[in-house]
Each structure stands twice: as C-alpha cells, then as structure tokens.
Design an enzyme around this catalytic site. Structure first.
Site, PDB file in Angstrom:
ATOM      1  N   GLU A  87      -2.036  -8.485   7.344  1.00  0.00           N
ATOM      2  CA  GLU A  87      -2.297  -8.273   8.773  1.00  0.00           C
ATOM      3  C   GLU A  87      -3.012  -9.446   9.403  1.00  0.00           C
ATOM      4  O   GLU A  87      -3.760  -9.277  10.362  1.00  0.00           O
ATOM      5  CB  GLU A  87      -3.073  -6.959   8.957  1.00  0.00           C
ATOM      6  CG  GLU A  87      -2.238  -5.748   8.575  1.00  0.00           C
ATOM      7  CD  GLU A  87      -2.945  -4.415   8.813  1.00  0.00           C
ATOM      8  OE1 GLU A  87      -4.156  -4.423   9.122  1.00  0.00           O
ATOM      9  OE2 GLU A  87      -2.280  -3.376   8.674  1.00  0.00           O
ATOM     10  N   GLN A  88      -2.762 -10.638   8.914  1.00  0.00           N
ATOM     11  CA  GLN A  88      -3.502 -11.783   9.454  1.00  0.00           C
ATOM     12  C   GLN A  88      -3.152 -12.066  10.910  1.00  0.00           C
ATOM     13  O   GLN A  88      -3.910 -12.742  11.602  1.00  0.00           O
ATOM     14  CB  GLN A  88      -3.323 -13.028   8.568  1.00  0.00           C
ATOM     15  CG  GLN A  88      -1.910 -13.392   8.279  1.00  0.00           C
ATOM     16  CD  GLN A  88      -1.798 -14.503   7.240  1.00  0.00           C
ATOM     17  OE1 GLN A  88      -0.965 -15.377   7.355  1.00  0.00           O
ATOM     18  NE2 GLN A  88      -2.651 -14.490   6.214  1.00  0.00           N
TER      19      GLN A  88
ATOM     20  N   GLU B 256      -7.671   4.342  15.348  1.00  0.00           N
ATOM     21  CA  GLU B 256      -7.310   2.924  15.428  1.00  0.00           C
ATOM     22  C   GLU B 256      -6.665   2.688  16.785  1.00  0.00           C
ATOM     23  O   GLU B 256      -5.632   3.257  17.096  1.00  0.00           O
ATOM     24  CB  GLU B 256      -6.330   2.542  14.310  1.00  0.00           C
ATOM     25  CG  GLU B 256      -6.866   2.802  12.905  1.00  0.00           C
ATOM     26  CD  GLU B 256      -5.905   2.345  11.803  1.00  0.00           C
ATOM     27  OE1 GLU B 256      -4.917   1.659  12.118  1.00  0.00           O
ATOM     28  OE2 GLU B 256      -6.155   2.694  10.639  1.00  0.00           O
TER      29      GLU B 256
ATOM     30  N   ASN C  49      -5.188   7.339   4.204  1.00  0.00           N
ATOM     31  CA  ASN C  49      -4.924   6.593   5.433  1.00  0.00           C
ATOM     32  C   ASN C  49      -3.472   6.745   5.824  1.00  0.00           C
ATOM     33  O   ASN C  49      -2.581   6.414   5.046  1.00  0.00           O
ATOM     34  CB  ASN C  49      -5.214   5.100   5.210  1.00  0.00           C
ATOM     35  CG  ASN C  49      -5.015   4.269   6.467  1.00  0.00           C
ATOM     36  OD1 ASN C  49      -5.831   4.313   7.379  1.00  0.00           O
ATOM     37  ND2 ASN C  49      -3.894   3.555   6.533  1.00  0.00           N
ATOM     38  N   GLU C  50      -3.255   7.254   7.017  1.00  0.00           N
ATOM     39  CA  GLU C  50      -1.902   7.312   7.588  1.00  0.00           C
ATOM     40  C   GLU C  50      -0.875   7.864   6.593  1.00  0.00           C
ATOM     41  O   GLU C  50       0.085   7.180   6.225  1.00  0.00           O
ATOM     42  CB  GLU C  50      -1.459   5.931   8.081  1.00  0.00           C
ATOM     43  CG  GLU C  50      -2.289   5.435   9.250  1.00  0.00           C
ATOM     44  CD  GLU C  50      -1.935   4.009   9.681  1.00  0.00           C
ATOM     45  OE1 GLU C  50      -1.211   3.329   8.951  1.00  0.00           O
ATOM     46  OE2 GLU C  50      -2.407   3.594  10.744  1.00  0.00           O
TER      47      GLU C  50
ATOM     48  N   HIS D 258      -2.780  -9.545  13.062  1.00  0.00           N
ATOM     49  CA  HIS D 258      -3.208  -8.344  13.779  1.00  0.00           C
ATOM     50  C   HIS D 258      -4.557  -8.642  14.429  1.00  0.00           C
ATOM     51  O   HIS D 258      -5.540  -8.911  13.742  1.00  0.00           O
ATOM     52  CB  HIS D 258      -3.339  -7.177  12.794  1.00  0.00           C
ATOM     53  CG  HIS D 258      -3.473  -5.844  13.461  1.00  0.00           C
ATOM     54  ND1 HIS D 258      -4.476  -5.540  14.337  1.00  0.00           N
ATOM     55  CD2 HIS D 258      -2.711  -4.728  13.371  1.00  0.00           C
ATOM     56  CE1 HIS D 258      -4.326  -4.294  14.756  1.00  0.00           C
ATOM     57  NE2 HIS D 258      -3.260  -3.784  14.195  1.00  0.00           N
TER      58      HIS D 258
ATOM     59  N   ARG E 250       0.834  -1.202   0.000  1.00  0.00           N
ATOM     60  CA  ARG E 250       0.000   0.000   0.000  1.00  0.00           C
ATOM     61  C   ARG E 250       0.867   1.249   0.000  1.00  0.00           C
ATOM     62  O   ARG E 250       2.071   1.155   0.147  1.00  0.00           O
ATOM     63  CB  ARG E 250      -0.940  -0.002   1.203  1.00  0.00           C
ATOM     64  CG  ARG E 250      -0.235  -0.031   2.546  1.00  0.00           C
ATOM     65  CD  ARG E 250      -1.250   0.071   3.696  1.00  0.00           C
ATOM     66  NE  ARG E 250      -0.558   0.037   4.977  1.00  0.00           N
ATOM     67  CZ  ARG E 250      -1.151   0.193   6.160  1.00  0.00           C
ATOM     68  NH1 ARG E 250      -2.463   0.363   6.238  1.00  0.00           N
ATOM     69  NH2 ARG E 250      -0.452   0.173   7.286  1.00  0.00           N
TER      70      ARG E 250
ATOM     71  N   CYS F 193       3.611   8.630  -5.308  1.00  0.00           N
ATOM     72  CA  CYS F 193       4.396   9.817  -4.999  1.00  0.00           C
ATOM     73  C   CYS F 193       3.431  10.994  -4.913  1.00  0.00           C
ATOM     74  O   CYS F 193       2.632  11.208  -5.830  1.00  0.00           O
ATOM     75  CB  CYS F 193       5.444  10.034  -6.086  1.00  0.00           C
ATOM     76  SG  CYS F 193       6.319  11.598  -5.946  1.00  0.00           S
TER      77      CYS F 193
ATOM     78  N   TRP G  33       3.232  -6.310  13.269  1.00  0.00           N
ATOM     79  CA  TRP G  33       4.293  -5.640  12.521  1.00  0.00           C
ATOM     80  C   TRP G  33       5.526  -5.227  13.302  1.00  0.00           C
ATOM     81  O   TRP G  33       6.500  -4.758  12.724  1.00  0.00           O
ATOM     82  CB  TRP G  33       3.725  -4.418  11.809  1.00  0.00           C
ATOM     83  CG  TRP G  33       2.817  -3.553  12.641  1.00  0.00           C
ATOM     84  CD1 TRP G  33       1.447  -3.589  12.649  1.00  0.00           C
ATOM     85  CD2 TRP G  33       3.189  -2.547  13.584  1.00  0.00           C
ATOM     86  NE1 TRP G  33       0.943  -2.657  13.536  1.00  0.00           N
ATOM     87  CE2 TRP G  33       1.984  -2.001  14.126  1.00  0.00           C
ATOM     88  CE3 TRP G  33       4.415  -2.039  14.034  1.00  0.00           C
ATOM     89  CZ2 TRP G  33       1.990  -0.978  15.082  1.00  0.00           C
ATOM     90  CZ3 TRP G  33       4.409  -1.029  14.992  1.00  0.00           C
ATOM     91  CH2 TRP G  33       3.202  -0.507  15.496  1.00  0.00           C
TER      92      TRP G  33
HETATM   93 ZN   LIG Z   1      -3.349   1.297  10.417  1.00  0.00          ZN
END
Ligand SMILES: [Zn+2]
Ligand SMILES: [Zn+2]
Ligand SMILES: [Zn+2]
Lengths: 631, 631, 631
Positions: free
Chosen positions: A361-362, A313, A141-142, A364, A105, A109, A321
């Site tokens: 993210e399995q 979040e 996002n972020e 997470h 993700r 640029c 991670w």
């Molecule tokens: Zn996040």
C-alpha cells in the site's frame, strides 16, 4: 451521542522513537481513537509460541498516555509464514482449484480446524494481556475482502458435508429438497457431495445456494470463536470492520455477536471498481465518489450494529488499488466524514495515519506523507475535528421509509441471476438511490425484522426466499409494503413454490411468466419510465399502479400492499417513490443530480457531491461541500 | 408423410398419480410423441446393479394407453454419482487440465473404456426390457453440448496415441506427414505424443486437426456401441438429438448409424449465445430468433438423417440459459413449428411438457407451468395440432441449390482461422443467408455426396481439405460448382499442397497469396459489395466475375466452375447468388429483411420473422406470422 | 560500413537436392547472409548422444560455396521430445501453475540446471564442429517470445531463493528491505520464500520486482553459458535475435556478452498485437506498420549492440500469428529494409527464404512461395540489393537527443502501474514519437551510460529506480536533462525514499502527491495539450514550464534540468520537444502524420508510411516510399 474521530496506526511499521510524537500529533489534531494491531501477528509471535507482546504494550501505553483510546485488532487476517509450515492445507482454493497462498493477506480457509484453533489461541493471548487497557476490539480485518469467504478446499468440502448432514439429516431428504432427480444427480451418501465448482455446466442452484449459506455460516462461527475468547477477558465492546459491497457472508449474523459494526469507506476506489455505475457517472464523480454508495453502507451498518456503528477506515486521498486512483476534490474528505456522522456514525477513523513507503500500500495516502509532512486530508480532518467539538450531541431518528437488505437474497440472485447484468445488490441500490433523490432518510432493515412499527413505507425488493417469519411480519405491519420483483420465488431449498409466487396475503397476484431483457431493450411504461433487465407477467385482480404501454400491469396494489414485477429504471423508480410517498403522506423533494440530504433529530445536512456549484432551494451549494442546518 | 407433434416428459420428476392426467392432456392437445428417460439413470439403477425399471415400464404403458408413442432415450448423458466411485477417472479434463466433474450432466470422457462399458451395459438392459414397446429410440442426449466432445484426460491421450498409430503406422510417417521437423517436434515413439493443449505457443496445426478428428471419431464409436445394443433387441428407429451449432463432431458420421436425425431448436437462446449476429440484429430479433439459423439446421439435419429428421426439443417460451431470456412474441412458437414442418420435419416435440420447479432448468418454460396451468405456448401448439390435422401429406422436393457442409472443414478453420473473427460455420451461414434472401430452397449436402445430379448450383465454400472423392464428384457434376475460399488449401494431414491450391480441374486459378483483414477494413468490389475478413490473390487465366476496384480478380469463372477467393459481405453475396441463378435459370426474389420463404412439393410458406407487419408481393404479412399457400 | 542483406533458411526442411539451387538464387538476389540451424536440434541429435551433424556441414558448405556467409544458431529454443523424457521438470509453469509443455517451442525454464547443462553441451558440440566455418553465431532464438522469461516452476523457486540469499545475505535483511512487517509477511528462512504468484491479493511489490530481476538474470546467465562455449571454439561474432516489445529481460545485460544485437521486425503483426495503438491508427497503418515502432527498436538495438546491430528477421509479406494478417502495401518491404539501414543496420535478413507448407508457420510468407515461385517481396528485396550495391559506405552520427530506456523501470511500472493503462514502454514510446514528429534523430541510451557528452538533450522519463551511478552521471552532464514522471520513486528494493522523490540535485522539486487518471479524464494544460493517465503534484521553487489551467505546475525547470510530473498527450509532448529544442538550439520540423526522417552522416531519408501520397517540403512523397537524399 458525541461524534468522534480517529485513525489507523501501525506502531510496528515505525521506529519506536517516533511513537510519542505521532501520538501527540494525533491528539492535537483532535482524534479520539487509534486502531492498531490487526496485521502484527509476525511481530507478536515471530515463531510458534515465541510471544513478543511488550512492544504492543508500550505502544498502547504511549497512545493512552496521549489521551487516545485504542481499538485493538486480532491479527488473524495475516497469519505468519511459519503457520503455513504447520498447516500447509490451511489456505483456500479458488473455484478453479488453484491455491490462494502466502505472500499478501487473508490466506486462510474459514473451515480449517487447525487455523481456527490458532485464531482462538492468539485471540485469547491478546485478550488476556490487553483486555484491561483497550477501549474497543476489532476481530480480524475485512472478512471477505479479496473474495475470501468462499473456499473450495478439502477442509471446506468436509465441513460442507457436515453442514448438510446437520441441515437435512438424511441424504434422501437432501435429494428430494434439491430435486436431484432432475439430471440423475442423486447422492447415496453425504461424503459424495462435492463443492459446486468444476462441474461441466452449472450445478444445481440448490447446491450452489446451500454452499453460499454454509460459507457465510463459517465466517459467523469463526468470528464468534474470537468473540468468545475476548469476552472472557475484556468488557470493551467488540467490532468488525466490514468492507464495501462484500456480500458473501451475512453481516447481520456476524453483527449479532458484536457490539459495534464498522466499515471501511473508500469512495473513489469503490466508484472505480465495484459500484457498477456507467462510465459517464464514473467520470463525473471520479474525484467525489458515488453520491449514494457510501450512504447506503452507512445506513446498512447502522442496522448491522443495531445503532452503534463507525467508519473504521476513511479514505483520505488517492488509494493504490483501483484501476484509476485520482485525488479527491478539496472538501471531499470533510464531506465524507460529515456524511458518515450525519448517518449516525459514532466515530470516523482515517486510514491511515502515515503513508507507508513500503509494501503493497505504498501508494495509499494517509493523513501524513511518508516523510511525516501533512497530507492534504489533514487540513480537512482538522476542520471536522473542530466542527464536531462545537456540535451538539446527536440523535438519529427513525426514518419514514425502511428498505430490507437480505444477504441470502444476494446469494440467490448471484446463483440464478437469469439475466447477465442482474444483481440483488444493484436492485436494492437502485431503490435506495430513488429514495435519496426524493430527499428521504432511509433505514436499512434486516430480514429478521419482526416489528416494522414506525415505518410508513417498507420496501422489500428481490427477496427470492421469504422466510415464514418475515412473511408474517410484513403481513401484519401497517406500513405500506412494496414487494417484488422475485418475492418468494424460491422456497428454503431453492425450489419454486407451487402455488406460484409471490403468494402474498391480501394481494391477488401470481407471476405467470418472467423474462430477462437485453440492456438495449427496455419495456416502456405507460406514463413514463421503463422496465429494464427483468420483467414478470401477472395473473392478478389487484389495481394496476403502473402498466406497460399495452396495458399489461407491472406494479399492482391493494390497500397498503404493492407488488412490483419489474426492475424499474430511474424515471420509473422516481414515479414509484413519489406515488408511494404521496399515499403515505411523506414529503418528498426532487433533488438535483449529486445533491443529497440527511436529517438527524436536530440537523439537516445538504451534501453537494458535484464538482460544480449547484443551485438548490437553500441556495447555491459550493462544489464538494457540506451545509449543516439546525432544524 | 404426415406431420406430427410431441413433447419431452420426465415421469420420474412427478408423482405417479398425475401421469395419467398428463398423458390425457397430451393426447387431447393432439400430440403423437413423448420422449422420455434420457436423464433417469439414477432412478433406473439407484446403486450399481440394482435395476429399478418397473416405474419406467408403467410410465410407458400410461403413455401408450393414452395413444401416445414413446421415444426412449438411453440415460448415458447423466451417469449416477456412484459411477464416479467406480470410475473416478471417467471425467473429461478441459484444455487447462481442470476436471469437469460431477454435479450437472455430460460428466464423462468419450475415451474412457470403463464408462463405455457401462454405457453399453445400461443400453443393453433398457433395450432388452423396452425394445418391444417403444416407437423410437434416442441415444444419449445432445452429444457435445457444454463443449463435451473434446477431453484432455489421460484416457483421451492414450486413445489418441492408438488412433495415431492406426492412422500412421510408424512414428516416422507421422513426423513426415505433420512436418515435425519444423521446430524439432519429432517424436520417437507414439507414447510420447501428448494432446495439443498446454503448449507454450500454438501446437502444430496437423497435431491439432488430428486431435479434432480423433475426438469426433470417439463420439461416433460411442454412439455406435449403443446403436449395436439397441438393434440387437429392437426394430424401432434410432435417433440422436443434436444441439444447435455444436460442430465438434461429425454429425454425418454419427447419422450414418441412425435412422433419424433430430435436433434441439432454441431460437431465442441461440440468437443470444451462438448465432454470432450484430447487437442490432440481436435486438431486432430478440423475441423471434434469427430468421435463418433454425432453417439452416433444419436443412442440415434433413441431410444428416438422409431425409428423416425431427425437432426433438422446440423452445416453447423463455429459456433459462442464455445471457438474456426474453419471451417469444405471440405467434413465434407456431411459426417455429411450421418452419420445421415446411423444411420436412416428421415431428416437432416441445421441450418440455411441464416446467420443473427445481434444479438447473427451473426457469425453462414448458407447455405447462409448474402449477400445471397452461403456459402461453400451449395455445399455439394446439393451433398447429389442429392445422396439421387438416393439412395434406407432405413431400419435400430436391432444391435447385446444394450447399456442402463439412465438419472437418469447421475444425480446420478453427485450428487455423488466420483471422480472429473467421469461422467456417459463419462462412457457410453467410452463403445460406444470401440464398434465403433470394427466396430459394436450399439442400445442405454432406461432403460424402457422390452424385450431385438434380442440382443446378452447388456451393462448396471453405473446404480446406477436399477429399479425392469429393474433388472427383464435383469435377463430374453438370451443376455449376462454386468453390472457395480456401478450397483444398490443406492435404489430408494439414500440409499445404504443392502445386498450390485450389488445383481445380478445368479452372485455371492458383492462390498466389492470401491475407486476413481487420473487420474495419473491407475491400470494396467493383460494382458494389466488398470482401471482408479474408482475401486471396490469384494467378489465373479464368474470366473474372467480380474484381476489386483496382481490377484484381476476386471471383473467377470458366464454364460451370467458379472460384471465389474472398469472404463476401451481404451485398457481394447477393450479387453472386443473383448472377449464378441467372446463369442457371433459377428464379430469385429479393425478400425484405426478416421475410423468408420455403416450398414443399405442394405448398409455399411465407414466414414473417419481424416484430412488425411487412409488405410483400403476396400482401402485408402480420408480425410473427406464417402464411401457407397451396401451389 | 557496407550494408548487406540476408535471409533465414532451414535446410532440414527441404530435400537436399534443392539446397544448391536455393543457394544460387540467394546469391543471385544479392544476399550476403544466411541464418540457419536454430530449430534443428531433433535432426542434429535425433536421440540422446546420437549426433548427426554431417547434413548441417554439407548445408554450410553449399551456402559457403555459393559465396554466402552463414550465421549459425544454437538450437536450444527447440529441445527435442526425448529431452523431456530425461528432464520432465524442465518446462516452465505459468502464473496459474499450469505446465507449458512440449509441442511447439521455447518449452524450457531458464532455471533448470539439467537443461542448462544440455544447452551448454549441444552448444559446445556445434561450436567445436562448425566454429571455423561460420561467419557469425546466434544464441538460441528470441529469448522471451511467447512470455517465456518468467517461469513459476520449482526450479525457478529454488534458484530464486539462492538469488535472494546472495543478494540479501540474511533473511532479516530481506524482511527489512521489503518491509515485510507490513502484513506479517516476514520470513524466517530463505526456503520459505515462494514465487510471487497465486497470492490472495497482490504480492509485495518488492517481492515481485526482485523476481523480475532474478528472471532477467537467469536469461543473462543462460546466454553467457552459450557464449562461453562458443568463444572457446570460434572467433566469429556472436549475436542474439531479440523480439519486438519483449521487455521481460534486460537486453543491455545480455548484449554486453555479445558482439552484435539483432532483432526480428514484423511491422504488421506488431501493429496488430503489441504496439498498443488506437483502432483508428491500426486501421490507417494496417498495411504499413506503425511509423515509429520499428525505428524505436532499431535505435534500441543500436544501443544494445554498441553500434553493431542487424535485423535478423524482416517481415516479407503476411504473417500467420497476428489477430489479422494483411499483406503489406507494395513498397513497404523496401521501405522497412531501408529504414533499418538508415538507422545503421549492418544487415537486414528476410524471414524466411521459402514459405513452409507445413507446421505452425505455414501461413508465414517468405521470399519464395512454397512452390518456389517468387513471392512479391522478392522484387523489393532485389531492388534494395541493387540500391545498396551503388550506395556509399555509411556512418551513423551521434544524435542531438538521447532517450534512456531502462528494462528495470519497465518491470517496476508493470509491478506497480498505479493506473490500469500505464506502462513504461508506452511512456518512452510516446516520448520517442514526439521526437520523431519533430524530425529528429534519436539515440536510445542504456541506463548504464556514464558519459552523455555530445548530447544536447537527454530524456529520462519514468526511471522509477535511479541508480546512484546514473543519478551522478546525469547530474554532471552539460546536456539538458528532462526527468520524470516517477523519477527515483523507489529505492533499490522498491521502497519509496524519504526525503521524497525525485531529489534531483540542482532542481528543487518534491512530489507531494500523485494520482492516476481515467482515460476519459485528461487534465488540460494552460496553452494546449493535456496530462493523461498519470499526474504528480509538486512542492517546488523551480520555474514552471507547463502548468495546469489552474496554475499548478506540471513541468518545472532550473537551468538545464527539467522535471516533468505528468504523462503528456501528443500536443503536450510536441510542445515540450519544441521548447527543449529551441533552448538547445536544435532545429525541428513539424512532420505530417506518417512522414518520418532519418539522417546518416551523408544521407537524409524521407519515409512515407502512409497509404496515400503526402505533400512535404521536399515535394510530394508517393505512398509507401523511401526518398534518399545525399546531404
Ligand atoms: Zn483496509
Ligand atoms: Zn436440451
Ligand atoms: Zn521468429
């Protein structure tokens, strides 16, 4: 203000049949908010122009029907694969010139005009379609997560040249401002100016700092383009979810275009990968997270959001991670939630509703396990949901102490740290920790602050470039202002000013020399504590507050202006805070390690971040516990 | 010889109005020399062919008028930006193939013919214009600084192929010399031979060593081209300022084309980033610098300059470029200056006159602060200037002990260290330290030395390839010669000779096996001390001087020839030096840690490099102090 | 089976005149085997199509005439330089996109069709010419050495896309299997799928694992092509020499196409660069090698070779390639040889006959020194040769304990370790060490094993994906099976299964949550020992065998099925082995550190890997000694 809870949900990840049951369980849990949509572009537009928005419409309806309010994210953090066919050069390059390609993700640029147009287009489409039925928005996002602010692509280089031309007008002005004569680095034309990577040795710091400012501006512009599209079709408030210790762009500048600031709080992951604490500290708090790092961000985003902020979040269990991913102690999910609420969060949303059994993210955690059974966090979320039901409206008081945080200063320290371990963020966090050990509420303040009234103390550490506006505002306030180290050390173009810094009105101090220190070589202060890492020597007629053992002044003061020429260790910082607070008539405590306090207008919260029970003045606090006292 | 002082000055950095005042202050301080011009290309030739030399002429006049002598540098270390437009491929590539581009300095590949022509052209122009009015020359600046000797560019590859063809004649000869049969690495044509980077595992060491020799030769040729241009227009002596522990090219070979060797001495920066000392040692000497590292370079450059050498850049305060940049202890700038003079420097020049408030080195101290006030070093420079006024002419005696330093050996060890921590430079420095702990003067000797007469002891450690000429010269000298470890371990093409090394006439010793050791696993010597890191096993009939505890010989001797098969630790090295000196009738001392001695024909200097006072046979020496005694 | 010895020889490295004498000395030493030819391509085909095979024919004749049997290697590990002129794109790219070019060895990408054809061609030519006169074959050399399995070249990318199409049929099926919806990672066409490098953050683990499997398959296919060519012309058995701890391809899958498995055993180099032991352990065994690492590989290759296996390269003295390269203790070469033979090796071949005085391995010892004198290993080889003459035929019994090793699991752990220090290889080795400390023989088992009869205990740690076949076979065996941790944690496409893992028939345990631990934070077990690094929490009704101090179960059991949810430390692992063996009626010992036992049908070997004498139940064992007892 009423406190609320929420969660992050990905209807596109699950069979449509279970949406209704999921929504029912969310509502039953006591949640108010559900954030959705921010990674769904490939399902909203599976091929260029082929818009498939109905499923999202149905999902929003299901959630709304269950009484839940929806925060809808623009999906620009995850451009679909076909986008790369259209714009192969839209990706960022890293400092080594390597592409940062498709497959995860944030593969874009910020300077790429083609992708910027696509971002506006999809935002417009979504805003038009859903503008009337969502309760709030999230852009992208972020921003900056995975080091994605700074790109060394051709698009970035060309945009940087334009940015420089706009700032300097002529290349001669730039050459002079940067001191390019130094190593014959003069440019003849703007189009000769490259990005400050892949140089033989370090580039001109003026060049590097300009690039950092440009890179931040690109994020602000990108975000504003989305905001403009949304505003044209929706009156719901707009937010962005910032990421912990991502300082590569100016959050205050982005925040000005938004109604709400949110951030993503992963206390255990952060302690492992970015707080920068000692191994002993990391071990002691491995299942609780750092006692100050989240609070610092809460206070920061309260400032960025001009009072309106959320945790978008919230870590609910082990993440996937960090170098090591332990489970939180029982009680910590509740503690983290209440801590955010105590700092004024309007909402705390758990990430994520159900753990995904596939993709990155399995591992997470979520509130639900992949098999839809309740994960341990569910119990604590349910408890908080019940507790906030019964809690009164909350109001956040102005703190006695303000602490300025300046992204530009963070870039300047990173461009020129002078010592290998030194960072502006670390310096400010060390100040913040000391204030918290003293039991104080703290307000983080933007460097754009013009009115400091109401504060008894304003701390302004490490502001390498002090704008004229901030300099004037600080000069005028009646608060006790603590400057330094490195205050005003560089002008707007990263030159050292002459007369020498800090040149503070009403405080006679000049930095005659400065040095960085080996970590094994702190300089003891007379009376306890030490300077570590960074040290200035003064010419001064001001009153010494702290001196080295040889009598040389480190901290000097005159009236309600103080200059601190060293990076103090914890003992030194505690002494400084105690002395300042005594002068300013602020009551302080000496809190045990891991115990922290936070006050709203009507409540005093005691947080025990330790894995053990701790005796305090209000009694023995259980491990990982929150004590809420009405005051 | 009269001792002199100087400084490095950048008239192009300052308003012309202050040149005269600067020159006056330099002269008043007691300086003789001012080095200028080496980074000024963009101001001498702002666009191709547009020469602007008048300002430099005026600057030289101002300095000369104040009674100062000028050293003029050729500006080739900083090609202007327009040069890259003309020669985009003139930059070096690093071992990963990444460009080392414009934006700092030294952005050129020594093999690029186009840039070589530009370098000759600008040198010719400057030599023509200023040849009659400067007192000395400097070519370029710090060849090899920032790892700039070795380039993996196409220009380098093509030039390397030519170099190989010239050396080997036929590709068959090369294949045989390198043993390319080993892994089917045979070449059919010279144009197939790449540079030894980006191979799957390590390249043939013969290939790697050839590339190291080629790379050094390119520096020598580049320098000679400038020398030829200067000589055509000026009779002033020519120098180059070498950088500490830059061993990527043969300084002796460059030095042969020059009248004077100079070097740039930054004791505190070096201790942090390149000496390679333990953290404890780094901490203890953080504000004084290593007690031997500068002295080693002083003795080295006395050899490179065949007696004529300077310190062209002397650290005057904190620098900007090391991991940590502390200030020197009061007294150290004087100590460093006198240490250089005691080793025979004709001049010591402080870098720089005034701290620049802009660009890369804005945190590099000067004699003046950016606001033109005196920095602390000024006081010490003034003291030395006064002291040398009153000192007699100096003459440097031949030392009793010679220590050979061979750049080719340094490359060979780096191509094939055998153990991760092993370096030739480190081995030689360990020998040098032991000699200094014994209170001895040392002469560093070139491997081209043919006449060793006058020396009682010659140390020749680590000479992996021993040329026939050096082998013969060592065989003939009456000095006691100490060979090994690794003496003659490789032939001229990096093959192991058969019969096996070292094959020393008059000393029956064969290296039957060798090994490298973990740093945690030294091998104790009988009688004290140990071998660390590297160890050889012998077949020998010579007399053991040192043995392992199991009786196996480590150092063997026969008459005045000794072979040492191990890298001795400090205790072992001290024992070796003591025993050799006893045999050679050289008086030794056992100096306390941090105390060093140096003798001229008429003086004995005692230097206390410690931060504390130290008791010695001549009394208690103050911290950071120099004691000069007439003998 | 009769035990034999051999060596590795490079006739092309030496004058033809000494071949006969070399062969005579080999035979006199008692060797049976000589491996040749595997790096000789540039001498067999100096230019494209110019075959020069006569010299090899003569070399084989000389060896055969001396009574030696020849193992002939295909020379594909070292394609000649002209091959790169023909196929410039045949090289691999590393994960950064950098070429891995010519100049050493293994410079090819397994996916390059052009090189694959060349590999078949040269194999065919050699098989035709020499198929009748060699005793065995070796394909290529050390597949995967120097990280050469995984290539990010275009050839690999295109082949990977084909592989995916064959596996998934449609891109929709792939998107679903991988969960590409997660971050809008959906593909529209197979030709959009890149390799999983150069992504912004980590790629989808399903993507990464597929690429690992593909990369392994390419090695298998490459090898099979050579096998097919050889089989067409020769009846001699075919082998490949695997390299220690190279797990990037499935050795069982390659081994299925071969008659014999061989491996290259470098105990001292491995302990330095890949065992992963603590510095204290590395120091204690620096001259002996790890006491279990070689044995593990011996048992592994006995499985890979279905009983037929050799050591093709045995370290005879210091090597050249590890960070530190000490000499073995006297006795260790004999010990290593006997250890291999005790584990059932048909042959042990010393690498190499004579140390090469040129090229990359000039510091790699041989049986002879470069001057043809005997190196120390010769003495020990001679002793073993004499000992095996007098030893009876050997037969290897089935062990009581089987330990499954699954390359696919190794890739899965490396794709998703969850904790920074965790590796599947390390987990299995920790199990193996504990079994060895208990004095047990161990059989390593392929995950394709269908019949476990004869085993009393089968250990199956860490099998992240459990195939249906293996699951069923384990369910049926009467052995005590120990599963976990992470058993069945992922399906065939790296999704987490629902119902949650491990889903073992007959054992009620569900992994409710899992976490990774900091190395400084083990979780103590009740009764001694601890869990380190990785830990699962259960929902279970099975009987706890080990619990945490708070009573939570870590190891649970039901009948002859046990599940272990933690990575146990040595004490925990010893307790587990002791308890399992007691239940299974297997006698165990508690061997001193460094003492290991191995039994054949008729012998019991005691190996003392220590540098000191050690007291045991059979008496005091000398350092570095082998004791062979007839049982
Ligand atoms: Zn996040
Ligand atoms: Zn310099
Ligand atoms: Zn090998």
């Amino acid at each position: 203000m009423k406190r609320t809870l929420g969660t992050c949900y990905y209807p596109e990840h699950w069979d449509e049949e279970i949406w209704t049951e999921d929504a029912r369980r969310m509502a039953e849990l006591g949640l108010t908010w559900v954030r959705i949509g921010e990674f769904a572009w490939s399902r909203l537009e599976p091929s260029p122009g082929d818009l498939q928005l109905d499923w999202l419409d149905r999902a929003i309806d299901v959630l709304n029907d269950a009484g839940l309010s929806v925060v809808l994210g623009t999906p620009t953090a995850t451009p679909p694969r076909w986008m790369l066919d259209k714009h192969p050069d839209m990706i960022a390059l890293d400092a080594d010139g390597k592409p940062r390609g498709f497959g995860s993700r944030r593969h874009y640029c910020f300077s790429h005009a083609g992708f910027r147009a696509e971002s506006q287009r999809i935002t417009r489409i979504i805003a038009e379609r859903f503008g009337h039925k969502v309760a709030a928005w999230q852009t992208d996002n972020e921003y900056g997560c995975h080091d994605t602010v700074i790109s060394y692509s051709d698009a970035a280089r060309l945009a940087f040249q334009d940015w420089l031309q706009a700032r300097y007008g002529t290349v001669d002005a730039l050459n002079t401002a940067w001191g390019n004569v130094f190593w014959s680095m003069d440019y003849d034309r703007f189009d000769q100016i490259g990005l400050p990577n892949l140089t033989v040795t370090e580039p001109n710091p003026a060049h590097a700092q300009a690039f950092r400012r440009f890179s931040s501006d690109q994020v602000v512009a990108f975000n504003r383009e989305q905001v403009d599209e949304i505003r044209a079709h929706s009156t719901a408030p707009i937010s962005h979810n910032y990421m912990g210790r991502v300082t590569d762009f100016d959050h205050f500048a982005v925040g000005k275009d938004l109604e709400i600031a949110t951030w993503d709080s992963y206390p255990l992951g952060f302690l492992e990968d970015r707080v920068g604490a000692s191994p002993e500290h990391q071990r002691a708090f491995a299942r609780q997270g750092d006692p100050d790092f989240q609070a610092f961000h809460h206070d920061l985003y309260r400032a960025v959001g001009r009072g309106r902020w959320w945790v978008m979040e919230q870590q609910p269990g082990p993440v996937n991670w960090a170098p090591h991913n332990p489970a939180p102690l029982p009680g910590m999910v509740r503690l983290w939630t209440w801590e955010a609420l105590a700092h004024g969060a309007e909402a705390v949303c758990y990430f994520r509703w159900r753990q995904a059994p596939f993709a990155q993210e399995q591992l997470h955690s979520g509130l639900l396990r992949p098999d839809s059974a309740e994960a341990p966090a569910m119990l604590e979320a349910r408890q908080v949901a019940s507790e906030i039901q019964n809690a009164p409206d909350v109001s956040i008081p102005r703190a006695d102490v303000g602490l300025i945080f300046d992204y530009d200063a963070d870039w300047a320290w990173s461009v020129q740290p002078h010592g290998a371990e030194l960072s502006y963020f670390g310096l400010v966090l060390d100040h913040y920790r000391a204030l918290r050990r003293a039991g104080l509420n703290v307000d983080i303040l933007s460097p754009d602050t013009q009115d400091f009234s109401g504060y008894k103390i304003v701390l302004a550490p490490g502001l390498m470039h002090l704008t004229d506006e901030l300099r004037a505002a600080l000069a005028q306030t009646e608060a006790h202002v603590v400057y330094g180290p490195r205050t005003g050390a560089r002008d707007a173009d990263f030159k050292m000013p002459v007369p020498l810094p800090p040149a503070i009105a009403g405080l006679d101090v000049t930095v005659a020399r400065l040095e960085s220190l080996r970590p094994d070589s702190p300089i003891p202060l007379a009376g306890g504590g030490a300077v570590q890492g960074y040290l200035e020597e003064f010419e001064t007629t001001a009153t010494p507050m702290f001196t080295r053992e040889d009598g040389q002044p480190i901290v000097v003061t005159d009236g309600n202006r103080t200059y601190n020429g060293g990076w103090l260790d914890d003992i030194g910082m505690d002494r400084l805070v105690a002395q300042l607070c005594e002068t300013a008539n602020i009551t302080t405590r000496t809190l045990p390690n891991g115990i922290r306090i936070r006050r709203t207008e009507t409540e005093e919260f005691w947080f025990n971040h330790c894995a053990e029970a701790v005796k305090t003045e209000i009694g023995t606090l259980a491990p990982a516990s929150v004590t809420r006292r009405i005051i």
